[in-house]
Design a protein around this motif. Structure first.
Motif, mmCIF file in Angstrom:
data_model
loop_
_atom_site.group_PDB
_atom_site.id
_atom_site.type_symbol
_atom_site.label_atom_id
_atom_site.label_comp_id
_atom_site.label_asym_id
_atom_site.label_seq_id
_atom_site.Cartn_x
_atom_site.Cartn_y
_atom_site.Cartn_z
ATOM 1 N N GLN A 46 -0.460 21.457 -51.783
ATOM 2 C CA GLN A 46 -0.382 20.403 -50.772
ATOM 3 C C GLN A 46 0.773 20.592 -49.792
ATOM 4 O O GLN A 46 0.843 19.883 -48.782
ATOM 5 C CB GLN A 46 -0.283 19.020 -51.437
ATOM 6 N N HIS A 47 1.684 21.529 -50.064
ATOM 7 C CA HIS A 47 2.863 21.671 -49.208
ATOM 8 C C HIS A 47 3.092 23.081 -48.666
ATOM 9 O O HIS A 47 3.759 23.236 -47.641
ATOM 10 C CB HIS A 47 4.131 21.261 -49.971
ATOM 11 N N ASP A 48 2.574 24.111 -49.324
ATOM 12 C CA ASP A 48 3.045 25.475 -49.067
ATOM 13 C C ASP A 48 2.139 26.323 -48.181
ATOM 14 O O ASP A 48 2.474 27.483 -47.913
ATOM 15 C CB ASP A 48 3.241 26.219 -50.398
ATOM 16 N N PHE A 49 1.018 25.797 -47.743
ATOM 17 C CA PHE A 49 0.062 26.638 -47.027
ATOM 18 C C PHE A 49 0.687 27.333 -45.818
ATOM 19 O O PHE A 49 0.634 28.565 -45.680
ATOM 20 C CB PHE A 49 -1.162 25.818 -46.587
ATOM 21 N N HIS A 50 1.281 26.572 -44.925
ATOM 22 C CA HIS A 50 1.797 27.148 -43.680
ATOM 23 C C HIS A 50 2.999 28.057 -43.938
ATOM 24 O O HIS A 50 3.123 29.117 -43.303
ATOM 25 C CB HIS A 50 2.161 26.045 -42.693
ATOM 26 N N GLY A 51 3.868 27.677 -44.875
ATOM 27 C CA GLY A 51 5.025 28.509 -45.190
ATOM 28 C C GLY A 51 4.617 29.842 -45.795
ATOM 29 O O GLY A 51 5.155 30.898 -45.426
ATOM 30 N N LEU A 52 3.665 29.815 -46.726
ATOM 31 C CA LEU A 52 3.195 31.059 -47.341
ATOM 32 C C LEU A 52 2.483 31.947 -46.321
ATOM 33 O O LEU A 52 2.660 33.172 -46.322
ATOM 34 C CB LEU A 52 2.257 30.755 -48.506
ATOM 35 N N LYS A 53 1.686 31.350 -45.468
ATOM 36 C CA LYS A 53 0.976 32.130 -44.461
ATOM 37 C C LYS A 53 1.961 32.823 -43.522
ATOM 38 O O LYS A 53 1.761 33.985 -43.132
ATOM 39 C CB LYS A 53 0.026 31.222 -43.672
ATOM 40 N N LEU A 55 5.037 33.772 -44.304
ATOM 41 C CA LEU A 55 5.663 34.862 -45.045
ATOM 42 C C LEU A 55 4.710 36.047 -45.210
ATOM 43 O O LEU A 55 5.128 37.209 -45.155
ATOM 44 C CB LEU A 55 6.135 34.367 -46.411
ATOM 45 N N LEU A 56 3.421 35.777 -45.403
ATOM 46 C CA LEU A 56 2.437 36.859 -45.482
ATOM 47 C C LEU A 56 2.344 37.603 -44.153
ATOM 48 O O LEU A 56 2.240 38.835 -44.124
ATOM 49 C CB LEU A 56 1.066 36.295 -45.857
ATOM 50 N N ARG A 57 2.382 36.870 -43.061
ATOM 51 C CA ARG A 57 2.342 37.507 -41.738
ATOM 52 C C ARG A 57 3.554 38.412 -41.556
ATOM 53 O O ARG A 57 3.453 39.511 -40.986
ATOM 54 C CB ARG A 57 2.297 36.437 -40.649
ATOM 55 N N GLN A 58 4.696 37.984 -42.049
ATOM 56 C CA GLN A 58 5.901 38.803 -41.969
ATOM 57 C C GLN A 58 5.764 40.047 -42.855
ATOM 58 O O GLN A 58 6.168 41.150 -42.456
ATOM 59 C CB GLN A 58 7.116 37.981 -42.405
ATOM 60 N N LEU A 59 5.193 39.893 -44.037
ATOM 61 C CA LEU A 59 5.033 41.016 -44.965
ATOM 62 C C LEU A 59 4.131 42.105 -44.402
ATOM 63 O O LEU A 59 4.455 43.295 -44.477
ATOM 64 C CB LEU A 59 4.465 40.510 -46.294
ATOM 65 N N ALA A 64 -0.988 42.447 -39.850
ATOM 66 C CA ALA A 64 -1.376 41.146 -40.410
ATOM 67 C C ALA A 64 -2.685 40.638 -39.821
ATOM 68 O O ALA A 64 -3.470 39.979 -40.506
ATOM 69 C CB ALA A 64 -0.261 40.119 -40.169
ATOM 70 N N GLN A 65 -2.932 40.977 -38.560
ATOM 71 C CA GLN A 65 -4.152 40.490 -37.903
ATOM 72 C C GLN A 65 -5.420 41.110 -38.474
ATOM 73 O O GLN A 65 -6.528 40.649 -38.171
ATOM 74 C CB GLN A 65 -4.061 40.775 -36.402
ATOM 75 N N LEU A 66 -5.282 42.132 -39.307
ATOM 76 C CA LEU A 66 -6.444 42.769 -39.916
ATOM 77 C C LEU A 66 -6.999 41.972 -41.094
ATOM 78 O O LEU A 66 -8.093 42.265 -41.572
ATOM 79 C CB LEU A 66 -6.083 44.182 -40.402
ATOM 80 N N PHE A 67 -6.230 40.986 -41.569
ATOM 81 C CA PHE A 67 -6.610 40.245 -42.757
ATOM 82 C C PHE A 67 -6.785 38.762 -42.441
ATOM 83 O O PHE A 67 -6.145 38.226 -41.534
ATOM 84 C CB PHE A 67 -5.547 40.399 -43.852
ATOM 85 N N ASP A 68 -7.632 38.120 -43.216
ATOM 86 C CA ASP A 68 -7.807 36.667 -43.124
ATOM 87 C C ASP A 68 -6.676 36.026 -43.922
ATOM 88 O O ASP A 68 -6.812 35.756 -45.114
ATOM 89 C CB ASP A 68 -9.172 36.270 -43.675
ATOM 90 N N LEU A 69 -5.544 35.802 -43.270
ATOM 91 C CA LEU A 69 -4.365 35.292 -43.967
ATOM 92 C C LEU A 69 -4.571 33.873 -44.489
ATOM 93 O O LEU A 69 -3.969 33.494 -45.502
ATOM 94 C CB LEU A 69 -3.141 35.344 -43.053
ATOM 95 N N SER A 70 -5.401 33.100 -43.824
ATOM 96 C CA SER A 70 -5.688 31.749 -44.319
ATOM 97 C C SER A 70 -6.393 31.824 -45.673
ATOM 98 O O SER A 70 -6.041 31.112 -46.615
ATOM 99 C CB SER A 70 -6.542 30.980 -43.310
ATOM 100 N N GLU A 151 7.703 38.212 -50.488
ATOM 101 C CA GLU A 151 8.416 38.270 -49.216
ATOM 102 C C GLU A 151 9.423 37.136 -49.167
ATOM 103 O O GLU A 151 9.273 36.119 -49.857
ATOM 104 C CB GLU A 151 7.431 38.172 -48.054
ATOM 105 N N LYS A 152 10.462 37.317 -48.367
ATOM 106 C CA LYS A 152 11.467 36.277 -48.182
ATOM 107 C C LYS A 152 11.936 36.309 -46.736
ATOM 108 O O LYS A 152 11.799 37.331 -46.055
ATOM 109 C CB LYS A 152 12.657 36.479 -49.120
ATOM 110 N N LEU A 153 12.454 35.184 -46.285
ATOM 111 C CA LEU A 153 13.056 35.165 -44.958
ATOM 112 C C LEU A 153 14.251 36.105 -44.936
ATOM 113 O O LEU A 153 14.931 36.307 -45.956
ATOM 114 C CB LEU A 153 13.490 33.744 -44.596
#
Length: 291
Positions: A46-53, A55-59, A64-70, A151-153
């Motif tokens: 309920q809280h982490d969707f946008h934050g995880l997405k 971090l995945l984009r950063q990883l 990143a655009q090659l994958f369905d990150l959502s 991944e981390k900031l």
């Protein structure tokens, strides 16, 4: 969902003093120390969707655009008792770091897992050091590969990583006891590295002879690690290697970041047999404790 475990880690970080005095004294003497309390949580759907997405984009960087990150984020959040996030202001805030593992065989019907698997096989086939991944990821083989994503900031200390690996080991052990599909034969860690490169602007102004000399040295470029723990994990790896991203990176000047040389990021893969994974995790903790 209540947090699984909270580990408080007071890290010391420098913050610039906000004094308004006109005296030109040393900034080192005026520096303040800031205590930051890190907390480790289960992934929170309920809280982490946008934050995880994010971090995945950063990883995955420029690829990143090659994958369905959502879809990938949703898959990570669909197993909330496996993996961890790191936060500093409580359960309901965005994660500053995360670590999880995905069963590539169990989730092979997910389009995003097919995207990732095909991508890894394609990249591995281009790099002799990790070419065995092409066969290993074939679902007809009797292998079960756990894809580790972490991944981390950038400004978060690497010391937050070993506890996430330690918790992952515990969680996998509990999951296996419950007959859940997390008994892996191998762990594949997706990471990233970079090399220092000459700025495109500098090359335009450099004499032709100098440019040719620098170009000749590219094959000997030193590899640097966004994730310092990777160098420890290499000691336990069956294979590891870096690969160029599929999408051409606009690296040289956009990522120059106040230094003479630019940065060329690359993907990085580390394959560890399950029998050595626990030993590798233990070494991570020892390495950062020494540091």
């Amino acid at each position: 969902m209540a947090k699984r475990k909270v580990i408080e880690d007071e890290r010391k970080g420098e913050a610039e003093s906000a004094e308004s005095s006109s005296e030109e004294s040393s900034s080192e003497d005026d520096a303040d120390m800031l205590d930051v309390e890190f907390e480790w949580f289960d992934p929170q759907p309920q809280h982490d969707f946008h934050g995880l997405k994010t971090l995945l984009r950063q990883l995955f960087d420029v690829d990143a655009q090659l994958f369905d990150l959502s879809a990938l984020t949703e898959l990570i959040l669909a197993q909330p008792l496996l993996g961890s996030t790191v936060k500093v202001e409580g359960n309901e805030t965005d994660p500053y770091a995360f670590l999880t593992v995905l069963n590539l065989h169990e989730h092979r019907e997910w389009p995003v897992i097919q995207q990732l698997t095909n991508y890894i096989q394609t990249q591995a086939n281009r790099v002799p050091a990790i070419a065995q991944l092409g066969t290993l990821l074939n679902t007809s083989d009797n292998t079960r590969v756990g894809l580790v994503l972490t991944e981390k900031l950038i400004n978060i200390p690497s010391e937050v990583v070993p506890p996430m690996y330690n918790m992952l080991l515990e969680e996998i052990s509990w999951a296996i006891e419950e007959k859940e599909p997390y008994e892996f034969t191998h762990y594949l860690i997706f990471s990233k590295t970079y090399q220092e490169v000459v700025s495109a602007l500098d090359e335009e102004d450099a004499p032709k002879q100098k440019k040719q000399k620098k170009a000749g040295n590219k094959g000997n470029a030193e590899t640097f690690y966004f994730h310092p723990e990777d160098e420890v994990l290499h000691k336990y790896a069956a294979a590891f290697g870096s690969f160029e991203y599929q999408n051409e990176a606009r690296e040289s000047d956009s990522k120059r970041a106040f230094q003479e040389l630019g940065m060329k990021p690359e993907g990085h893969l580390i394959l560890i047999e399950a029998a050595r994974f626990e030993e590798a995790v233990k070494s991570l903790q020892e390495y950062f404790n020494q540091g």
